[in-house]
Design a protein around this motif. Sequence first.
Motif, mmCIF file in Angstrom:
data_model
loop_
_atom_site.group_PDB
_atom_site.id
_atom_site.type_symbol
_atom_site.label_atom_id
_atom_site.label_comp_id
_atom_site.label_asym_id
_atom_site.label_seq_id
_atom_site.Cartn_x
_atom_site.Cartn_y
_atom_site.Cartn_z
ATOM 1 N N ARG A 159 0.828 -1.205 0.000
ATOM 2 C CA ARG A 159 0.000 0.000 0.000
ATOM 3 C C ARG A 159 0.866 1.261 0.000
ATOM 4 O O ARG A 159 0.619 2.203 -0.738
ATOM 5 C CB ARG A 159 -0.933 0.015 1.203
ATOM 6 N N LEU A 160 1.912 1.251 0.811
ATOM 7 C CA LEU A 160 2.797 2.418 0.862
ATOM 8 C C LEU A 160 3.549 2.613 -0.460
ATOM 9 O O LEU A 160 3.751 3.743 -0.902
ATOM 10 C CB LEU A 160 3.774 2.292 2.029
ATOM 11 N N TYR A 184 -4.415 -2.267 6.355
ATOM 12 C CA TYR A 184 -3.495 -3.359 6.084
ATOM 13 C C TYR A 184 -4.132 -4.540 5.394
ATOM 14 O O TYR A 184 -3.506 -5.564 5.225
ATOM 15 C CB TYR A 184 -2.770 -3.814 7.362
ATOM 16 N N GLY A 185 -5.331 -4.414 4.967
ATOM 17 C CA GLY A 185 -5.968 -5.503 4.261
ATOM 18 C C GLY A 185 -5.717 -5.440 2.773
ATOM 19 O O GLY A 185 -5.158 -4.477 2.250
ATOM 20 N N VAL A 186 -6.149 -6.487 2.118
ATOM 21 C CA VAL A 186 -6.054 -6.542 0.666
ATOM 22 C C VAL A 186 -6.802 -5.356 0.064
ATOM 23 O O VAL A 186 -6.344 -4.732 -0.886
ATOM 24 C CB VAL A 186 -6.636 -7.879 0.136
ATOM 25 N N GLY A 187 -7.938 -5.010 0.657
ATOM 26 C CA GLY A 187 -8.734 -3.893 0.154
ATOM 27 C C GLY A 187 -8.000 -2.572 0.188
ATOM 28 O O GLY A 187 -8.206 -1.717 -0.680
ATOM 29 N N ALA A 188 -7.143 -2.369 1.188
ATOM 30 C CA ALA A 188 -6.369 -1.126 1.266
ATOM 31 C C ALA A 188 -5.397 -1.031 0.107
ATOM 32 O O ALA A 188 -5.231 0.033 -0.493
ATOM 33 C CB ALA A 188 -5.620 -1.056 2.600
ATOM 34 N N VAL A 189 -4.772 -2.136 -0.221
ATOM 35 C CA VAL A 189 -3.839 -2.160 -1.353
ATOM 36 C C VAL A 189 -4.620 -1.940 -2.649
ATOM 37 O O VAL A 189 -4.222 -1.142 -3.501
ATOM 38 C CB VAL A 189 -3.069 -3.502 -1.404
#
Length: 164
Positions: free
Chosen positions: A46-47, A123-128
Amino acid sequence: ELSRELDYSQKEFSQPVLDMLKMVRGQAAQCLGDANTLRPLLICARLICRIFFSLNALGLSEHVEAQLKDWMEEFHYLLKLETSVLDESDPEKESTLDAVKSIWPWGANLASSCDIGTSDLCYGVGAVQGAVCENINLYMERCEEEFQSYLGTFVQVVWELLLK
């Protein structure tokens, strides 16, 4: 002056950041069943997506344009990434993917709604996937011609995500 700085930044940072994303993706692919290992990798992914957004927010240099295919392959993989290990087990609570859907459309700023360490959204897949969608949106708005050949693929994948 700004154009030179943009070019320099993209030249110096885009390849190392792309290499880092490839490494994180490879490690994440090996531990999709292990939440404790996967969580920090998804935070990194994500970052990295946020760094990509920052590097490209003002325009696209020839350095990034030359790497566009690699970036899009990585983004496509991240959008297709599925694992249930981070899913919310309580049906009364919002899942990470539902949280991403709630801040849709792409123009919504995922980064502003995210505090690392305090929200499952971070930190989930959704955030990425949300961060990838922001990058896709950026390219659709600013680099339409360069992004055109990838548009159909990403529309299909995002549509599938929204229907889940």
